[in-house]
Design an enzyme around this catalytic site. Structure first.
Site, PDB file in Angstrom:
ATOM      1  N   SER A 128       3.027  -6.444  -7.005  1.00  0.00           N
ATOM      2  CA  SER A 128       2.794  -7.685  -6.256  1.00  0.00           C
ATOM      3  C   SER A 128       1.415  -8.297  -6.468  1.00  0.00           C
ATOM      4  O   SER A 128       1.100  -9.325  -5.865  1.00  0.00           O
ATOM      5  CB  SER A 128       3.016  -7.443  -4.756  1.00  0.00           C
ATOM      6  OG  SER A 128       4.394  -7.326  -4.479  1.00  0.00           O
ATOM      7  N   LYS A 131       1.394 -11.891  -7.272  1.00  0.00           N
ATOM      8  CA  LYS A 131       1.361 -12.970  -6.274  1.00  0.00           C
ATOM      9  C   LYS A 131      -0.007 -13.648  -6.172  1.00  0.00           C
ATOM     10  O   LYS A 131      -0.116 -14.719  -5.578  1.00  0.00           O
ATOM     11  CB  LYS A 131       1.787 -12.428  -4.907  1.00  0.00           C
ATOM     12  CG  LYS A 131       3.252 -11.987  -4.850  1.00  0.00           C
ATOM     13  CD  LYS A 131       3.670 -11.626  -3.433  1.00  0.00           C
ATOM     14  CE  LYS A 131       5.135 -11.247  -3.355  1.00  0.00           C
ATOM     15  NZ  LYS A 131       5.380  -9.823  -3.564  1.00  0.00           N
ATOM     16  N   SER A 185       2.706 -10.148   1.653  1.00  0.00           N
ATOM     17  CA  SER A 185       3.316 -10.028   0.315  1.00  0.00           C
ATOM     18  C   SER A 185       4.781 -10.450   0.369  1.00  0.00           C
ATOM     19  O   SER A 185       5.655  -9.840  -0.258  1.00  0.00           O
ATOM     20  CB  SER A 185       3.195  -8.592  -0.209  1.00  0.00           C
ATOM     21  OG  SER A 185       3.288  -8.553  -1.604  1.00  0.00           O
TER      22      SER A 185
END
Length: 357
Positions: A128, A131, A185
């Site tokens: 993640s 992101k 997230s």
């Protein structure tokens, strides 16, 4: 090379004049006059070529004392920038702590000095941490007040992934989605930002693909040559990868944006949809457990997948500087403890500034 060229030209000119004179094209007086002009022209050309020769010799490292003075203190034929001196490791500094992470990089943002690195250019699944780029492209595309509609298709297939519990048909501001994306997230927030649906029935997968292309274009513009994105969430895909070095640089760029910096430094927040008065509320909490006052942590992002393991990109204030550290592929439940060890190691092992004279 210049001497050879001049000698060859002189021979050819002399032969041409001899041939012309032999054939009666030139009288002796004309020959002498023209030869004198050509001689002066040749001398001028030769003298003007000398600085170029000297310049080339300097660039090739063969310019004698003059070239040495231009690169004083540098290694011969070396054009790499010298490693910054500060922060300086103390003579009595302990060894770097043992960590399970596959790749580690620690850098001082003020001077760019690498304080520690291991496998920092190895391509690894970024989880993640992707992101961070999703947020940057989102900030390029939207203003914080832009309203987007949560489509039903964006909520399907997200089982087992972090979410901020958006509802189909809900109208949400881009700023709200960015908080959910970077703190919790949230995969549903990433999907809505990427697809930009006009209503809850639209399925703009084409928009999502274009969004990913924009992420890759921005990575190229930032010089991230070992980074490739295939989705906006960070789920494992064969051709989605990055390195500790690229991700740390990406984080530094992102933290230059005051909106991004404010969001990732937020520990928790209660958000709502764009209705007036609000009809949906979304409490989101930062997954970065190091956001505690005693560590002076300023960001940045966590990530976890099967292939990537546990990842963490963290920044903190030390003296008058901000330090960045990234761990990729830490073992389960180890990334925060390992990052604490790194923070303590940096804070106790380096001298921040030169001693006053």
């Amino acid at each position: 090379m210049a001497n050879y060229f001049f000698a060859r030209t002189k021979r050819r000119v002399r032969a041409a004049f001899a041939k012309a004179r032999f054939q009666g094209y030139l009288q002796k007086a004309h020959f002498l006059r023209l030869a004198g002009v050509c001689f002066l022209l040749a001398c001028t050309l030769f003298s003007s070529s000398s600085p170029l020769v000297q310049s080339n010799e300097i660039e090739d490292g063969k310019g004698g004392e003059q070239s040495q003075s231009l690169v004083a203190g540098a290694k011969e034929n070396s054009f790499e920038a010298a490693e910054p001196e500060w922060p300086k490791l103390r003579d009595d500094a302990p060894e770097f702590p043992t960590v399970s992470a596959k790749a580690v990089l620690v850098k001082d943002s003020k001077t760019g000095k690498t304080l520690y690195e291991r496998n920092s250019t190895e391509r690894i699944a970024p989880a993640s941490l992707v992101k961070i780029m999703t947020a940057l492209v989102g900030l390029d595309k939207y203003s914080l007040e832009d309203e987007l509609v949560v489509s039903e298709s964006c909520l399907s297939g997200l089982e087992g992934k972090a979410q901020m519990n958006l509802q189909a048909g809900e109208r949400v501001k881009a700023g709200t989605l960015l908080y959910g994306l970077l703190l919790q997230s949230a995969a549903d927030a990433a999907c809505v930002l990427a697809r930009d649906p006009e209503n809850m029935l639209d399925d703009y997968r084409g928009n999502e693909q274009l969004f990913v292309e924009n992420m890759n274009q921005k990575a190229w513009e930032l010089g991230l040559r070992n980074t490739r994105f295939q989705n906006v969430i960070g789920v494992d895909e064969e051709e989605q990868y990055s390195t500790a070095a690229d991700l740390l640089h990406l984080a530094q760029v992102a933290m230059e944006n005051p909106i991004f910096r404010k969001i990732v430094g937020t520990k928790e927040i209660n958000l709502h949809n764009a209705a007036n008065p609000p009809t949906q509320w979304h409490y989101v909490q930062n997954t970065n457990e190091l956001l505690v006052p005693e560590l002076e942590v300023t960001g940045v992002k966590t990530g976890t997948t099967t292939n990537a393991g546990e990842c963490l990109l963290v920044s903190w204030l030390w003296k008058i500087r901000e330090i960045y550290a990234v761990l990729l592929g830490s073992e389960k439940d180890q990334r925060f403890a390992e990052s604490r060890k790194i923070i303590d190691w940096v804070n106790s092992s380096f001298v921040a500034n030169p001693s006053p004279r």
